[in-house]
Write a protein that holds these residues in place. Sequence first.
Motif, PDB file in Angstrom:
ATOM      1  N   LYS A 159      49.995 -63.575  13.459  1.00  0.00           N
ATOM      2  CA  LYS A 159      50.315 -62.430  14.752  1.00  0.00           C
ATOM      3  C   LYS A 159      49.859 -62.861  15.804  1.00  0.00           C
ATOM      4  O   LYS A 159      50.040 -62.465  16.264  1.00  0.00           O
ATOM      5  N   ALA A 160      48.565 -62.906  16.128  1.00  0.00           N
ATOM      6  CA  ALA A 160      47.868 -64.092  16.940  1.00  0.00           C
ATOM      7  C   ALA A 160      47.150 -65.120  16.371  1.00  0.00           C
ATOM      8  O   ALA A 160      47.393 -65.943  15.151  1.00  0.00           O
ATOM      9  N   ARG A 203      38.042 -60.908  17.454  1.00  0.00           N
ATOM     10  CA  ARG A 203      38.089 -59.380  17.027  1.00  0.00           C
ATOM     11  C   ARG A 203      37.226 -58.218  15.783  1.00  0.00           C
ATOM     12  O   ARG A 203      36.547 -57.575  15.859  1.00  0.00           O
ATOM     13  N   THR A 240      42.054 -65.630  18.225  1.00  0.00           N
ATOM     14  CA  THR A 240      42.218 -64.352  18.475  1.00  0.00           C
ATOM     15  C   THR A 240      41.092 -62.825  17.645  1.00  0.00           C
ATOM     16  O   THR A 240      40.909 -62.390  17.561  1.00  0.00           O
ATOM     17  N   TRP A 241      41.901 -63.474  16.350  1.00  0.00           N
ATOM     18  CA  TRP A 241      42.008 -63.037  15.386  1.00  0.00           C
ATOM     19  C   TRP A 241      40.006 -62.571  14.762  1.00  0.00           C
ATOM     20  O   TRP A 241      39.403 -61.498  14.850  1.00  0.00           O
ATOM     21  N   SER A 281      43.062 -58.888  25.287  1.00  0.00           N
ATOM     22  CA  SER A 281      44.263 -57.486  25.287  1.00  0.00           C
ATOM     23  C   SER A 281      44.296 -57.418  23.152  1.00  0.00           C
ATOM     24  O   SER A 281      44.070 -56.557  23.148  1.00  0.00           O
ATOM     25  N   LYS A 282      44.793 -58.633  22.788  1.00  0.00           N
ATOM     26  CA  LYS A 282      44.438 -58.541  21.334  1.00  0.00           C
ATOM     27  C   LYS A 282      43.312 -58.010  20.787  1.00  0.00           C
ATOM     28  O   LYS A 282      42.630 -57.087  19.817  1.00  0.00           O
ATOM     29  N   ASP A 294      41.626 -54.479  21.690  1.00  0.00           N
ATOM     30  CA  ASP A 294      43.403 -53.691  21.319  1.00  0.00           C
ATOM     31  C   ASP A 294      43.066 -52.242  22.937  1.00  0.00           C
ATOM     32  O   ASP A 294      43.895 -51.078  22.643  1.00  0.00           O
ATOM     33  N   GLU A 299      46.024 -62.149  27.489  1.00  0.00           N
ATOM     34  CA  GLU A 299      46.276 -61.702  26.691  1.00  0.00           C
ATOM     35  C   GLU A 299      45.801 -61.795  25.228  1.00  0.00           C
ATOM     36  O   GLU A 299      45.951 -60.698  24.319  1.00  0.00           O
ATOM     37  N   ASP A 300      44.720 -62.481  25.065  1.00  0.00           N
ATOM     38  CA  ASP A 300      44.073 -62.369  23.425  1.00  0.00           C
ATOM     39  C   ASP A 300      42.803 -62.209  24.132  1.00  0.00           C
ATOM     40  O   ASP A 300      42.725 -60.764  23.335  1.00  0.00           O
TER      41      ASP A 300
END
Length: 190
Positions: free
Chosen positions: A67-68, A76, A72-73, A154-155, A158, A151-152
């Motif tokens: 989804k990302a 996180r 980015t995943w 923000s993911k 969160d 955008e990254d």
Amino acid sequence: MVKESDIHLVEMILAGNRDSFSLLVDRYKDMVFTLSVGLLQNREEAEEVAQDAFLKVFKALPKFKQKAKFSTWMYRIVYNECISRLRRKKAKLVSIEDVSYQELPDDFEENNPEWVQKEVREKTLKEALQDLPEQDKTIVLLYYYENCQVEDISKILDLSPSNVKTKLFRTRKKLYTILVGAKKKELIDY
């Protein structure tokens, strides 16, 4: 040699080719370490977190839903691992790894005055970053040091993209105020 996409490497790993994971580690080890040391301020701890994060990434690969972006995943996971470590230690956050002077020649500063000025600016910036809340510091690290898109970020954190932009704007203003104050103090002390 064609650089394989992250998604292709993940698919290969999930299909049983565990050697492909070393390619992902090589691709992201610097990013993981930079983020870790930026948040933890301790090289050894950052290395431990990096190892733990890669282990968690490997174990969690089947849960990666694309989804990302993979990066980015992974950010996180690294960020969460750092925050968990900090909460356990309740340590004060600091931003970036200190530069090692051990490998420089004794007369390096005399022969390279522009380096000294740059080093003073970097040291002042590091000290200013220490005064920021952990989330603001992370946003600065990701945006300026890791070149992540809003955008990254923000993911990873969160947050909504507009919240990241607002925090980035406010953090730049805070840093400016801190740096101007440091410069004034330096002039007064001089």
